[in-house]
Design a protein around this motif. Structure first.
Motif, short mmCIF file in Angstrom:
data_model
loop_
_atom_site.label_atom_id
_atom_site.label_comp_id
_atom_site.label_asym_id
_atom_site.label_seq_id
_atom_site.Cartn_x
_atom_site.Cartn_y
_atom_site.Cartn_z
N ALA A 23 65.57 -59.02 55.07
CA ALA A 23 65.83 -59.16 56.50
C ALA A 23 66.13 -60.62 56.78
CB ALA A 23 64.62 -58.69 57.30
N GLU A 24 67.37 -60.91 57.12
CA GLU A 24 67.80 -62.29 57.35
C GLU A 24 67.47 -62.70 58.79
OE1 GLU A 24 68.34 -65.22 57.18
OE2 GLU A 24 70.41 -65.75 56.73
N ALA A 25 66.29 -63.29 58.96
CA ALA A 25 65.88 -63.75 60.29
C ALA A 25 66.67 -64.98 60.71
CB ALA A 25 64.39 -64.05 60.31
N GLY A 26 67.09 -65.78 59.71
CA GLY A 26 67.83 -66.99 60.02
C GLY A 26 67.06 -67.86 61.00
N VAL A 27 67.68 -68.12 62.15
CA VAL A 27 67.00 -68.85 63.22
C VAL A 27 66.98 -68.01 64.49
CG1 VAL A 27 67.45 -71.17 62.31
CG2 VAL A 27 69.16 -70.06 63.76
N ASN A 28 66.94 -66.69 64.32
CA ASN A 28 66.89 -65.81 65.49
C ASN A 28 65.55 -65.87 66.21
OD1 ASN A 28 69.50 -64.89 65.51
ND2 ASN A 28 69.07 -62.97 64.45
N ALA A 46 58.78 -52.78 58.85
CA ALA A 46 60.03 -52.04 58.65
C ALA A 46 60.30 -51.73 57.18
CB ALA A 46 61.20 -52.81 59.25
N GLY A 47 59.47 -52.26 56.28
CA GLY A 47 59.57 -51.91 54.88
C GLY A 47 60.56 -52.72 54.06
N VAL A 48 60.91 -53.92 54.54
CA VAL A 48 61.80 -54.75 53.73
C VAL A 48 60.99 -55.43 52.62
CG1 VAL A 48 63.28 -55.15 55.73
CG2 VAL A 48 61.53 -56.85 55.14
N PRO A 259 64.13 -53.94 63.97
CA PRO A 259 63.28 -53.37 62.92
C PRO A 259 63.60 -51.92 62.56
CG PRO A 259 61.95 -54.74 64.35
CD PRO A 259 63.32 -54.69 64.97
N ASP A 260 63.85 -51.07 63.55
CA ASP A 260 64.12 -49.67 63.23
C ASP A 260 65.42 -49.51 62.45
OD1 ASP A 260 65.81 -50.27 65.35
OD2 ASP A 260 65.41 -48.45 66.47
#
Length: 358
Positions: A23-28, A46-48, A259-260
């Motif tokens: 999951a690429e959160a980056g700078v979100n 979310a199971g990543v 997430p979903d």
């Protein structure tokens, strides 16, 4: 916290390799540590396998006049410097806190370093490095991360095979444990028609034995099909942008999964894995009955008396395949029958005089 265990990306090479979902959160998180912590917990739920951030300083990544190259109807900021300045608020202590949060939540902490200054203090926190497409021609950064002795996941957007080969050679020479190459289109957002996942075929040919992946920038409505296509072509390291609220303006929210979305993506990929099965062609257990009963055997054509010499005109070929296979016809011709054989009888080896079944 304990130092992060190294992640050998060679584990994800090959058809039967597991999926490594990032999951690429980056700078979100918008520079808000509490929001970033919440993202960690949501990603874990979310199971990543991993959540990845981006670590940079605006002053080290771009000049003040650096032009924007993204869709400015979605992210209106005029220069790269201005955009990066909005989101470079997290400091070393914050990333350490995020790594500890990941450890507690049971999800791997990853980040992309955008300059060499942060590599030293990030090194104990990450199990593998992710390098952005734009830095594939940055040997200073590549050399620095390779010398940590950890694996490197390298995005390949907007890159030629020669540029990729040079980067891989440098990483391997300088000590990287292993390398994964991620097909990527460096366009925000990426139209499905520009996803170019077929590039994975070229990467597999040019770099045999190296783990392959895909970093996605398509809009969520397209992403499932695009990522599925990448998976079928061998991508096992899958990276997709992540947000808690895709309706938030700008940056990478508009082409990110909530997430979903990752819950669904994991289910889709697990289902696809089952559909694809093994890369080896083999007879399946559930095909055994059909193999026996839908194949054919040599069958008598008319009533045949004991002593009859077998010729092609006294034989037919019919289902089921429970008798002598037609592929054995050459061994059967010229033999005599040991017993009377009624019409439409499936021939067995013991019906022939002197025939050796094996």
């Amino acid at each position: 916290m304990t130092p992060a265990a190294p992640i050998d990306l060679a584990t994800y090479a090959g058809w039967d390799a597991p999926i490594f979902l990032i999951a690429e959160a980056g700078v979100n998180h918008g520079g808000d540590l509490d929001a970033a912590r919440e993202m960690v917990r949501a990603a874990a739920g979310a199971g990543v396998d991993a959540i990845k951030f981006q670590t940079y300083s605006a002053s080290r990544i771009a000049t003040k006049s650096s032009a924007a190259y993204w869709d400015r109807t979605q992210e209106p900021t005029a220069t790269q410097f201005e955009l990066f300045l909005k989101y470079d608020g997290l400091k070393e202590s914050d990333y350490r806190a995020l790594a500890a949060e990941c450890e507690a939540a049971g999800v791997l902490f990853l980040t992309t370093p955008f300059d060499t200054d942060c590599v030293s203090w990030l090194d104990p926190l990450v199990g593998t490095w992710k390098i952005a497409s734009a830095d594939i021609t940055n040997p200073v950064l590549l050399r620095r991360v390779a010398r940590t002795g950890k694996s490197v996941a390298l995005s390949t957007g907007a890159s030629t095979l020669d540029e990729i080969a040079a980067a891989v050679a440098l990483l391997q020479t300088e000590g990287a444990q292993s390398v994964a190459l991620l097909q990527c289109t460096l366009s925000y957002p990426t139209a499905a028609a520009d996803a170019a996942v077929g590039g994975l075929v070229g990467l597999r040919s040019a770099f045999p034995g190296i783990a392959l992946g895909y970093s996605d920038h398509t809009q969520p409505g397209d992403s499932y099909a695009v990522i599925a296509a990448a998976y079928t072509l061998g991508a096992r390291v899958i990276e997709k942008h992540f947000t808690l609220d895709a309706s938030l303006p700008g940056n990478d929210h508009y082409h990110a999964f909530e997430p979903d979305g990752f819950v669904r993506l994991r289910a889709e990929l697990d289902g696809l894995r089952a559909i694809l099965g093994s890369a080896s062609k083999a007879v399946l257990v559930n095909e055994q009955a059909a193999r026996t009963h839908a194949r054919r055997s040599l069958v008598s054509r008319g009533d045949l008396a004991a002593g009859t010499v077998i010729t092609e005109d006294v034989l037919d070929v019919k289902r089921p395949g429970t008798g002598i296979s037609p592929v054995e016809l050459g061994r059967v011709l010229g033999h005599r029958l040991a017993v009377d054989v009624p019409d439409d009888t499936t021939l067995q080896w013991e019906m022939l005089v002197g025939a050796d079944e094996r």
